[in-house]
Design an enzyme around this catalytic site. Sequence first.
Site, PDB file in Angstrom:
ATOM      1  N   HIS A 251       0.959  -1.326   0.126  1.00  0.00           N
ATOM      2  CA  HIS A 251      -0.022  -0.210  -0.003  1.00  0.00           C
ATOM      3  C   HIS A 251       0.843   1.210   0.347  1.00  0.00           C
ATOM      4  CE1 HIS A 251      -2.937  -2.731   2.256  1.00  0.00           C
ATOM      5  NE2 HIS A 251      -3.392  -2.753   0.875  1.00  0.00           N
TER       6      HIS A 251
ATOM      7  N   LYS B 299     -17.603  -7.577   8.762  1.00  0.00           N
ATOM      8  CA  LYS B 299     -16.540  -8.319   8.855  1.00  0.00           C
ATOM      9  C   LYS B 299     -15.591  -7.908   9.955  1.00  0.00           C
ATOM     10  CE  LYS B 299     -12.667  -9.014   5.574  1.00  0.00           C
ATOM     11  NZ  LYS B 299     -11.999  -8.270   4.277  1.00  0.00           N
TER      12      LYS B 299
ATOM     13  N   SER C 161      -2.618  -8.344   2.840  1.00  0.00           N
ATOM     14  CA  SER C 161      -2.962  -8.217   4.285  1.00  0.00           C
ATOM     15  C   SER C 161      -3.205  -9.497   4.764  1.00  0.00           C
ATOM     16  CB  SER C 161      -4.110  -7.153   4.394  1.00  0.00           C
ATOM     17  OG  SER C 161      -4.091  -5.914   4.101  1.00  0.00           O
TER      18      SER C 161
ATOM     19  N   ARG D 264      -2.026  -6.264  -8.441  1.00  0.00           N
ATOM     20  CA  ARG D 264      -0.776  -7.388  -8.343  1.00  0.00           C
ATOM     21  C   ARG D 264      -0.683  -8.283  -9.259  1.00  0.00           C
ATOM     22  NH1 ARG D 264      -2.665  -8.182  -2.303  1.00  0.00           N
ATOM     23  NH2 ARG D 264      -4.754  -7.709  -3.462  1.00  0.00           N
TER      24      ARG D 264
HETATM   25  P1  ADP Z   1      -9.587  -4.351   0.109  1.00  0.00           P
HETATM   26  O1  ADP Z   1     -10.239  -4.866   0.964  1.00  0.00           O
HETATM   27  O2  ADP Z   1     -10.175  -3.081  -0.660  1.00  0.00           O
HETATM   28  O3  ADP Z   1      -9.097  -4.976  -1.331  1.00  0.00           O
HETATM   29  P2  ADP Z   1      -6.809  -4.014   0.776  1.00  0.00           P
HETATM   30  O4  ADP Z   1      -6.293  -3.145   1.938  1.00  0.00           O
HETATM   31  O5  ADP Z   1      -6.576  -5.328   0.737  1.00  0.00           O
HETATM   32  O6  ADP Z   1      -8.419  -3.463   0.663  1.00  0.00           O
HETATM   33  O7  ADP Z   1      -6.225  -3.309  -0.575  1.00  0.00           O
HETATM   34  C1  ADP Z   1      -6.300  -1.861  -0.989  1.00  0.00           C
HETATM   35  C2  ADP Z   1      -5.964  -1.837  -2.326  1.00  0.00           C
HETATM   36  O8  ADP Z   1      -4.407  -2.090  -2.373  1.00  0.00           O
HETATM   37  C3  ADP Z   1      -6.501  -2.619  -3.350  1.00  0.00           C
HETATM   38  O9  ADP Z   1      -6.483  -1.765  -4.663  1.00  0.00           O
HETATM   39  C4  ADP Z   1      -5.373  -3.751  -3.350  1.00  0.00           C
HETATM   40  O10 ADP Z   1      -5.128  -4.433  -4.845  1.00  0.00           O
HETATM   41  C5  ADP Z   1      -4.155  -2.788  -3.216  1.00  0.00           C
HETATM   42  N1  ADP Z   1      -3.160  -3.735  -2.855  1.00  0.00           N
HETATM   43  C6  ADP Z   1      -2.967  -4.634  -1.852  1.00  0.00           C
HETATM   44  N2  ADP Z   1      -1.648  -5.082  -1.538  1.00  0.00           N
HETATM   45  C7  ADP Z   1      -0.983  -4.366  -2.608  1.00  0.00           C
HETATM   46  C8  ADP Z   1       0.282  -4.756  -2.911  1.00  0.00           C
HETATM   47  N3  ADP Z   1       1.111  -5.629  -2.349  1.00  0.00           N
HETATM   48  N4  ADP Z   1       1.122  -4.016  -3.895  1.00  0.00           N
HETATM   49  C9  ADP Z   1       0.273  -2.770  -4.529  1.00  0.00           C
HETATM   50  N5  ADP Z   1      -1.284  -2.763  -4.352  1.00  0.00           N
HETATM   51  C10 ADP Z   1      -1.678  -3.613  -3.350  1.00  0.00           C
END
Ligand code: ADP
Length: 146
Positions: A17, A41, A128, A90
């Site tokens: 992120h 959730k 995450s 990703r």
């Molecule tokens: P959500 O539950 O909305 O998917 P996340 O916190 O998992 O929320 O992710 C938020 C954003 O960050 C999403 O667009 C996700 O694809 C992006 N993201 C998550 N991990 C990575 C990463 N390792 N590299 C780049 N973008 C990422």
Amino acid sequence: MKTAVFPGSFDPLHMGHVDIIKRALPLFDKIIIAQGINTSKQSYFSEIQKHEWLNKAKNLDSKIQLAEYAGLTVDYCKSVASRFIIRGLRTGADFEYEQAIAQANQKLNSEIETVFLVASPQWSFLSSTIIKDIHKHGGDISLFVL
Ligand code: ADP
């Protein structure tokens, strides 16, 4: 004033992120890291822990703000006069999922554009979910968070 919203669960906010946020900084005047509140959730990390990481991300640059929102992302964007949603990609699986959401959001509000940034190779494995699994089994997650 070009404002973008970076929405997510951020449970926790991790280096993938952070990479997306840093790379989005030159593109926008303001970036709001917006934690979506999903009442159905249960989050893994406590609100205090999640906020520590979110605050560290906010402190990276004065253009970054933090917020929480419930409901539709496009409605939240409208409420803060943001025309852009930032998302990270990703893998192909991310693309399929994100494409449907972006298209649905475009139908809901055609004035809001989703801007995709492709994950940097060094963080594209990171999610995450992986961090939660490592933490659950007593592993060191400090490499993956701020
Ligand atoms: P959500 O539950 O909305 O998917 P996340 O916190 O998992 O929320 O992710 C938020 C954003 O960050 C999403 O667009 C996700 O694809 C992006 N993201 C998550 N991990 C990575 C990463 N390792 N590299 C780049 N973008 C990422």
